[in-house]
Write a protein that holds these residues in place. Structure first.
Motif, PDB file in Angstrom:
ATOM      1  N   VAL A  18      61.201  85.150  72.209  1.00 53.75           N
ATOM      2  CA  VAL A  18      60.991  83.981  72.318  1.00 53.75           C
ATOM      3  C   VAL A  18      60.029  84.001  70.744  1.00 53.75           C
ATOM      4  O   VAL A  18      60.088  82.684  70.002  1.00 53.75           O
ATOM      5  N   TYR A  19      58.947  84.291  71.359  1.00 56.77           N
ATOM      6  CA  TYR A  19      57.671  84.361  70.854  1.00 56.77           C
ATOM      7  C   TYR A  19      58.054  84.396  69.223  1.00 56.77           C
ATOM      8  O   TYR A  19      57.753  83.400  67.571  1.00 56.77           O
ATOM      9  N   HIS A  20      58.501  85.297  68.631  1.00 55.71           N
ATOM     10  CA  HIS A  20      59.368  86.060  67.789  1.00 55.71           C
ATOM     11  C   HIS A  20      59.954  85.052  66.289  1.00 55.71           C
ATOM     12  O   HIS A  20      59.483  84.250  65.562  1.00 55.71           O
ATOM     13  N   TYR A  21      60.813  84.244  67.395  1.00 49.66           N
ATOM     14  CA  TYR A  21      61.759  83.227  66.613  1.00 49.66           C
ATOM     15  C   TYR A  21      60.617  82.333  66.081  1.00 49.66           C
ATOM     16  O   TYR A  21      60.976  81.417  65.351  1.00 49.66           O
ATOM     17  N   SER A  22      60.603  81.537  67.798  1.00 47.80           N
ATOM     18  CA  SER A  22      59.463  80.207  67.514  1.00 47.80           C
ATOM     19  C   SER A  22      58.691  80.423  66.586  1.00 47.80           C
ATOM     20  O   SER A  22      58.348  79.332  65.907  1.00 47.80           O
ATOM     21  N   PHE A  23      57.686  81.131  66.207  1.00 46.38           N
ATOM     22  CA  PHE A  23      55.994  81.600  65.505  1.00 46.38           C
ATOM     23  C   PHE A  23      57.278  81.604  64.536  1.00 46.38           C
ATOM     24  O   PHE A  23      56.233  81.265  63.377  1.00 46.38           O
ATOM     25  N   GLY A  24      58.244  82.478  63.596  1.00 47.41           N
ATOM     26  CA  GLY A  24      58.253  82.826  62.297  1.00 47.41           C
ATOM     27  C   GLY A  24      60.105  81.374  61.753  1.00 47.41           C
ATOM     28  O   GLY A  24      59.643  81.082  61.075  1.00 47.41           O
ATOM     29  N   LYS A  25      60.255  80.885  62.856  1.00 49.34           N
ATOM     30  CA  LYS A  25      60.977  79.273  62.516  1.00 49.34           C
ATOM     31  C   LYS A  25      59.956  78.337  61.925  1.00 49.34           C
ATOM     32  O   LYS A  25      60.088  77.611  61.521  1.00 49.34           O
ATOM     33  N   HIS A  26      58.876  78.356  63.093  1.00 45.83           N
ATOM     34  CA  HIS A  26      58.030  76.894  62.946  1.00 45.83           C
ATOM     35  C   HIS A  26      56.044  76.701  62.258  1.00 45.83           C
ATOM     36  O   HIS A  26      56.112  76.270  61.723  1.00 45.83           O
ATOM     37  N   VAL A  27      56.417  78.304  62.402  1.00 47.38           N
ATOM     38  CA  VAL A  27      54.566  78.591  62.252  1.00 47.38           C
ATOM     39  C   VAL A  27      53.738  78.710  60.964  1.00 47.38           C
ATOM     40  O   VAL A  27      53.222  78.605  60.222  1.00 47.38           O
ATOM     41  N   LYS A  28      54.964  80.332  60.812  1.00 45.68           N
ATOM     42  CA  LYS A  28      54.598  80.907  60.171  1.00 45.68           C
ATOM     43  C   LYS A  28      54.535  80.098  58.469  1.00 45.68           C
ATOM     44  O   LYS A  28      55.469  79.741  58.180  1.00 45.68           O
ATOM     45  N   GLY A  29      53.275  80.822  57.529  1.00 40.65           N
ATOM     46  CA  GLY A  29      52.939  80.231  56.223  1.00 40.65           C
ATOM     47  C   GLY A  29      53.039  78.695  55.966  1.00 40.65           C
ATOM     48  O   GLY A  29      53.237  77.810  55.542  1.00 40.65           O
ATOM     49  N   LYS A  30      52.222  78.113  57.369  1.00 35.20           N
ATOM     50  CA  LYS A  30      52.530  76.575  57.732  1.00 35.20           C
ATOM     51  C   LYS A  30      50.662  75.740  57.267  1.00 35.20           C
ATOM     52  O   LYS A  30      50.302  74.796  56.616  1.00 35.20           O
ATOM     53  N   PHE A  31      50.557  76.937  57.717  1.00 38.13           N
ATOM     54  CA  PHE A  31      48.548  77.034  56.971  1.00 38.13           C
ATOM     55  C   PHE A  31      48.398  77.904  56.162  1.00 38.13           C
ATOM     56  O   PHE A  31      47.891  78.976  56.621  1.00 38.13           O
ATOM     57  N   LYS A  32      47.479  77.454  55.718  1.00 39.27           N
ATOM     58  CA  LYS A  32      47.168  78.834  54.391  1.00 39.27           C
ATOM     59  C   LYS A  32      45.188  78.593  54.688  1.00 39.27           C
ATOM     60  O   LYS A  32      44.627  79.120  54.425  1.00 39.27           O
ATOM     61  N   THR A  33      44.919  77.315  55.284  1.00 41.45           N
ATOM     62  CA  THR A  33      43.727  76.910  55.310  1.00 41.45           C
ATOM     63  C   THR A  33      42.824  77.777  56.778  1.00 41.45           C
ATOM     64  O   THR A  33      43.521  78.205  57.654  1.00 41.45           O
ATOM     65  N   PRO A  34      41.890  78.291  57.249  1.00 43.25           N
ATOM     66  CA  PRO A  34      41.578  79.572  58.399  1.00 43.25           C
ATOM     67  C   PRO A  34      41.423  78.060  59.209  1.00 43.25           C
ATOM     68  O   PRO A  34      41.457  77.577  59.709  1.00 43.25           O
ATOM     69  N   VAL A  35      42.171  78.474  60.103  1.00 48.87           N
ATOM     70  CA  VAL A  35      42.378  78.501  61.588  1.00 48.87           C
ATOM     71  C   VAL A  35      41.274  76.968  61.935  1.00 48.87           C
ATOM     72  O   VAL A  35      42.115  76.474  62.811  1.00 48.87           O
ATOM     73  N   GLU A  36      40.228  77.508  61.887  1.00 54.86           N
ATOM     74  CA  GLU A  36      39.506  76.590  62.530  1.00 54.86           C
ATOM     75  C   GLU A  36      39.079  75.599  61.979  1.00 54.86           C
ATOM     76  O   GLU A  36      38.085  74.339  62.457  1.00 54.86           O
ATOM     77  N   ASP A  37      39.436  75.249  60.431  1.00 55.68           N
ATOM     78  CA  ASP A  37      39.408  74.286  60.245  1.00 55.68           C
ATOM     79  C   ASP A  37      40.409  73.125  59.943  1.00 55.68           C
ATOM     80  O   ASP A  37      40.242  72.538  58.996  1.00 55.68           O
TER      81      ASP A  37
END
Length: 388
Positions: free
Chosen positions: A121-140
């Motif tokens: 579930v984690y692999h699918y949801s992160f791969g489909k919706h999250v990976k590569g969406k933000f290049k800036t540091p997460v704190e920013d």
């Protein structure tokens, strides 16, 4: 040769008469000053000139942590930026981890210890919706950026998926914060309920006539046979979707018409033994005949290497529902149907609980260890006749 912690420890604070540069992988290196100060550096080119960017000082920054920063630096340089100008100053606090790097740490150190189905579930949801969406540091990442991201998830999927993503990412970033990988981030400022919607209490119990319609529609569907048969087997047995999807050839005893679910695959962590009625056996024999030589899974994916995914089943069911004039349903609803309808047909509740793979409660569970195989088989046979 790549750097190692033992090598760095041997050079730390060791006085020398010169500066030493030790190369690591992926354009990273360690600069050792004459006084033994060790600084990780990243080599890159900008406008044709070779440059170095100071990532951080060892051991305040570990070798593993420095390596995690490199992909972000590589992306910045690839986009045509001078890394030093991009961060305005050359200190490690400006090289904060990206969301992708946080996910990588979370998957490696936390998710890898969870159940296989949860990992999927984690692999699918992160791969489909999250990976590569933000290049800036997460704190920013700002609150408006988070909301825009989750709104896009809701638009492309559902409100429930968007809210689930908030929960999963909060878990991920909380884990990274606890390990000191990141500091403050604005995702904590988002109220989970302000995104999408949570799942509603499910009380859908498809009737016999509805299940008969669904089975007919399954037969008419043009899809991979494993997909169709997975749903049919769930209907025939009332088993959990994950249990059926991950069924292996070694779990089936066709000679004695038994499905033996090992404790490690069971949600209750208890071995479940189910007898197999004729229609369920028919599905299994078809699957084994088609894929038994190619896969260890009874219901394999298209590559045969893995079990069929929950996403494939959900997508298929959405397509089937769209063609039918029925109230919405999910494969989990069939568990409610088999239990409710069979009790109405005179089957004892404790037998339907065994069909569902539930543990019998109270004193009953302590002293009675029977699997009630004959009673289960009679119940399953009656169920198949009712919906056949």
């Amino acid at each position: 040769m790549s750097l190692t912690d033992s090598k760095l420890k041997s050079l730390l604070n060791k006085v020398s008469d010169k500066i030493t540069i030790l190369a690591d992988r992926d354009s990273m290196s360690a600069r050792i000053s004459p006084k033994g100060k060790i600084v990780f550096q990243y080599r890159y080119r900008h406008k044709g000139k070779q440059k170095r960017y100071d990532i951080g000082t060892y051991p305040a920054l570990t070798l593993a942590e420095a390596r995690k920063v490199v992909p972000t630096l590589r992306d910045i340089a690839a986009d045509g930026y001078d890394i030093k100008e991009y961060y305005a100053k050359d200190e490690i606090d400006n090289c904060k981890p990206t969301l992708d790097q946080c996910i990588e740490l979370f998957m490696d150190k936390y998710v890898s210890r969870l159940r296989t189905s949860t990992q999927s579930v984690y692999h699918y949801s992160f791969g489909k919706h999250v990976k590569g969406k933000f290049k800036t540091p997460v704190e920013d990442i700002t609150k408006p950026q988070w909301y825009a991201f989750f709104d896009e998830v809701e638009k492309s999927s559902t409100g429930y998926v968007a809210q689930t993503m908030v929960k999963q990412l909060k878990t991920c970033l909380r884990f990274c914060s606890d390990r000191g990988f990141i500091n403050q981030h604005t995702l904590n400022d988002l109220a989970t309920k302000s995104v999408g919607h949570n799942s509603q209490v499910k009380d859908r119990t498809p009737s016999i006539s509805e299940i008969q319609q669904i089975l007919r529609e399954l037969e008419r569907s043009q899809c991979l046979v494993s997909t169709k048969n997975t749903v049919k087997f769930i209907i025939y047995t009332g088993a959990r979707c994950g249990e059926v999807r991950e069924m292996e050839l070694t779990d089936i005893d066709l000679k004695n018409s038994l499905w033996i679910l090992p404790a490690e695959k069971s949600k209750t962590k208890i071995k479940i033994v189910r007898p197999l009625a004729p229609q369920a056996i028919k599905v299994l024999k078809e699957q084994i005949g088609l894929f038994g030589e190619f896969s260890k899974y009874v219901f394999p994916s298209a590559t045969y290497q893995n079990a069929i995914s929950s996403q494939t089943i959900n997508k298929f069911c959405r397509a089937v529902r769209a063609r039918m004039n029925l109230q919405s349903w999910t494969v989990h609803d069939f568990r409610r149907s088999i239990s409710t309808i069979l009790v109405d047909e005179g089957i004892e509740p404790y037998i339907t609980e065994k069909l569902l793979g539930h543990s019998l409660g109270g004193v009953f569970s302590i002293y009675n260890k029977s699997n009630f195989l004959n009673e289960q088989l009679a119940a399953y046979s009656k169920w198949e006749r009712l919906i056949g």
